[in-house]
Design a protein around this motif. Sequence first.
Motif, PDB file in Angstrom:
ATOM      1  N   ALA A 115     -24.259  18.748 -19.536  1.00 28.79           N
ATOM      2  CA  ALA A 115     -24.240  18.007 -18.273  1.00 28.79           C
ATOM      3  C   ALA A 115     -24.780  16.600 -18.495  1.00 28.79           C
ATOM      4  O   ALA A 115     -24.229  15.614 -17.989  1.00 28.79           O
ATOM      5  N   GLU A 116     -25.877  16.511 -19.281  1.00 28.81           N
ATOM      6  CA  GLU A 116     -26.447  15.192 -19.570  1.00 28.81           C
ATOM      7  C   GLU A 116     -25.427  14.293 -20.249  1.00 28.81           C
ATOM      8  O   GLU A 116     -25.227  13.147 -19.849  1.00 28.81           O
ATOM      9  N   TYR A 117     -24.768  14.816 -21.290  1.00 32.37           N
ATOM     10  CA  TYR A 117     -23.878  13.961 -22.072  1.00 32.37           C
ATOM     11  C   TYR A 117     -22.626  13.552 -21.293  1.00 32.37           C
ATOM     12  O   TYR A 117     -22.229  12.387 -21.314  1.00 32.37           O
ATOM     13  N   PHE A 118     -21.992  14.514 -20.627  1.00 30.76           N
ATOM     14  CA  PHE A 118     -20.818  14.162 -19.814  1.00 30.76           C
ATOM     15  C   PHE A 118     -21.168  13.067 -18.806  1.00 30.76           C
ATOM     16  O   PHE A 118     -20.465  12.066 -18.670  1.00 30.76           O
ATOM     17  N   ILE A 119     -22.277  13.291 -18.098  1.00 26.68           N
ATOM     18  CA  ILE A 119     -22.631  12.392 -17.002  1.00 26.68           C
ATOM     19  C   ILE A 119     -23.239  11.091 -17.515  1.00 26.68           C
ATOM     20  O   ILE A 119     -22.977  10.019 -16.984  1.00 26.68           O
ATOM     21  N   ILE A 330     -22.561   4.598 -27.504  1.00 29.35           N
ATOM     22  CA  ILE A 330     -22.329   5.135 -28.843  1.00 29.35           C
ATOM     23  C   ILE A 330     -23.206   6.354 -29.077  1.00 29.35           C
ATOM     24  O   ILE A 330     -22.747   7.411 -29.533  1.00 29.35           O
ATOM     25  N   GLY A 331     -24.502   6.234 -28.747  1.00 23.04           N
ATOM     26  CA  GLY A 331     -25.433   7.332 -28.972  1.00 23.04           C
ATOM     27  C   GLY A 331     -25.086   8.576 -28.186  1.00 23.04           C
ATOM     28  O   GLY A 331     -25.065   9.695 -28.722  1.00 23.04           O
ATOM     29  N   MET A 332     -24.815   8.416 -26.887  1.00 24.06           N
ATOM     30  CA  MET A 332     -24.510   9.567 -26.036  1.00 24.06           C
ATOM     31  C   MET A 332     -23.165  10.200 -26.392  1.00 24.06           C
ATOM     32  O   MET A 332     -23.020  11.426 -26.383  1.00 24.06           O
ATOM     33  N   THR A 333     -22.169   9.382 -26.692  1.00 26.81           N
ATOM     34  CA  THR A 333     -20.847   9.914 -27.052  1.00 26.81           C
ATOM     35  C   THR A 333     -20.916  10.662 -28.374  1.00 26.81           C
ATOM     36  O   THR A 333     -20.323  11.739 -28.534  1.00 26.81           O
ATOM     37  N   LEU A 334     -21.644  10.106 -29.334  1.00 24.11           N
ATOM     38  CA  LEU A 334     -21.801  10.743 -30.639  1.00 24.11           C
ATOM     39  C   LEU A 334     -22.476  12.109 -30.481  1.00 24.11           C
ATOM     40  O   LEU A 334     -21.996  13.124 -30.995  1.00 24.11           O
ATOM     41  N   ALA A 335     -23.585  12.143 -29.747  1.00 25.69           N
ATOM     42  CA  ALA A 335     -24.324  13.396 -29.574  1.00 25.69           C
ATOM     43  C   ALA A 335     -23.520  14.424 -28.777  1.00 25.69           C
ATOM     44  O   ALA A 335     -23.487  15.608 -29.131  1.00 25.69           O
ATOM     45  N   GLY A 336     -22.875  13.974 -27.703  1.00 25.22           N
ATOM     46  CA  GLY A 336     -22.095  14.889 -26.875  1.00 25.22           C
ATOM     47  C   GLY A 336     -20.941  15.515 -27.628  1.00 25.22           C
ATOM     48  O   GLY A 336     -20.654  16.714 -27.482  1.00 25.22           O
ATOM     49  N   SER A 337     -20.281  14.722 -28.455  1.00 23.08           N
ATOM     50  CA  SER A 337     -19.141  15.254 -29.222  1.00 23.08           C
ATOM     51  C   SER A 337     -19.616  16.282 -30.244  1.00 23.08           C
ATOM     52  O   SER A 337     -18.932  17.277 -30.504  1.00 23.08           O
ATOM     53  N   ARG A 338     -20.817  16.079 -30.821  1.00 20.76           N
ATOM     54  CA  ARG A 338     -21.351  17.052 -31.790  1.00 20.76           C
ATOM     55  C   ARG A 338     -21.746  18.354 -31.099  1.00 20.76           C
ATOM     56  O   ARG A 338     -21.646  19.433 -31.683  1.00 20.76           O
ATOM     57  N   LEU A 339     -22.210  18.256 -29.854  1.00 16.28           N
ATOM     58  CA  LEU A 339     -22.553  19.470 -29.109  1.00 16.28           C
ATOM     59  C   LEU A 339     -21.292  20.276 -28.789  1.00 16.28           C
ATOM     60  O   LEU A 339     -21.262  21.501 -28.974  1.00 16.28           O
TER      61      LEU A 339
END
Length: 480
Positions: A115-119, A330-339
Amino acid sequence: MASFKEKIFRKEDPSVYDTKDAHLVRSLRVRDFLALGIGTIVSTSIFTLPGVVAAQHAGPAVALSFLVAAIVAGLVAFAYAEMSAAMPFAGSAYSWINVIFGEFFGWVAGWALLAEYFIAVAFVGSGLSANFRGLIAPLGITFPKTLSNAFGVDGGVIDIVAAIAIILVALLLSRGVTSAARVENVLVVLKVLAVIVFLIVGATAIKASNYVPFIPKYHETSAGAFGGWQGIYAGVSEIFLAYIGFDSIAANSAEAKNPQKTMPRGILGSLVVAVVLFVGVALVLVGMFKYSDYANNAEPVGWALRQSGHAVVASVVQAIAVVGMFTALIGMTLAGSRLIYSFGRDGLLPKWLGKLDDKKRPNHALTLLTVIAVVIGSVFPFAFLAQLISAGTLIAFMFVSLGVYGLRRREGKDIQNPSFKMPFYPVLPALGFIGSLMVFWGLGNDAKIYAGIWFIVGVIIYFAYGSRHSYLNKNKKEGK
């Protein structure tokens, strides 16, 4: 056939994740993680939250709100540092809790982070769009309402700038983390320089009278508690979303060089730098003008500079701030995609999400995150997006803090003994859990309701799809 209890508490073997994530390229160094962490934490928030929270809740004591929030975040960051050094797997809290407590609990923690990463990606994209449009407006360049606002908001159809920014970042990341890290490192240096310029120039306009009284007398307002320790506490819950970016570092630990050293240094180092910058900006901002002047001000840093006669500096700082917001994306997209990749890797979401391309990049997961973030940013207004970010992350923080107790019992056995360990064990993990719970309790009712709905949806997906397709459950059935 496995019982319900057995399914809930089944734990993944950490060696399985070592094998699954071995295909990811370990190329990120300490400086890359510092840039990733600072870039994600020191984002839109540093240019907006100090003024907003000072006016609504804390007055000049907004600096104390930032410090208290930093202490809670720091306690959890110690837990994150030990976890990521002991288990440098993609997916951070999801993968760790899967190993420590079991797959269902790992799913709940990971689902909360999702939820954090999407939003957050949509949220930062919307903030970047608003600041960019504000920056070019004096040049006579404006976008029609249909392309400026979320669907159904003031005649809006899509926030086109936010959509383009999110897609550009996804294209950059699709080339690999090494290319993204180079861009991130440069942008973070620019952003930190912009903050330092504000601190130096703003300090010349400080008036001591604006700090008096430092903690205003407590009273209730339409925005909630103001003044006293109640106002400081209300400010902590609103500010906390500024510090959650260190989770984005941990999510990429499977791509770290020598994670035993790089992970703790990246997580704790980026948080220390962020705290210094946040507290500095808060103190200078409320010293330049009375805190009440920042009420309903979407760009307090630029406004304060212009009002004190530094219009050129204001434009430069705001321009760098807009560019710097790409670092958070960049940071949030990178982390969200790895999750998302981790969910697919384990079969809890469709397995194609856990597939790597021919250059060992999880671009299927990256594509899904990008599409959903663009849709969310286009459909939901900026204020609505802020509600779920802190709630989801705090749930994961509570799991990770408690997870240290389970981790310690297994270090040196089936989990490697990390070179970094959380100090003052067993006291600090408990304090991290209690601190996160208190911040969660201080969130608005809407945030708690949204978090509850998201949790129910996640549980339904897990039992309807995830537990049926889980590789862990399949292997247990086959006796592997």
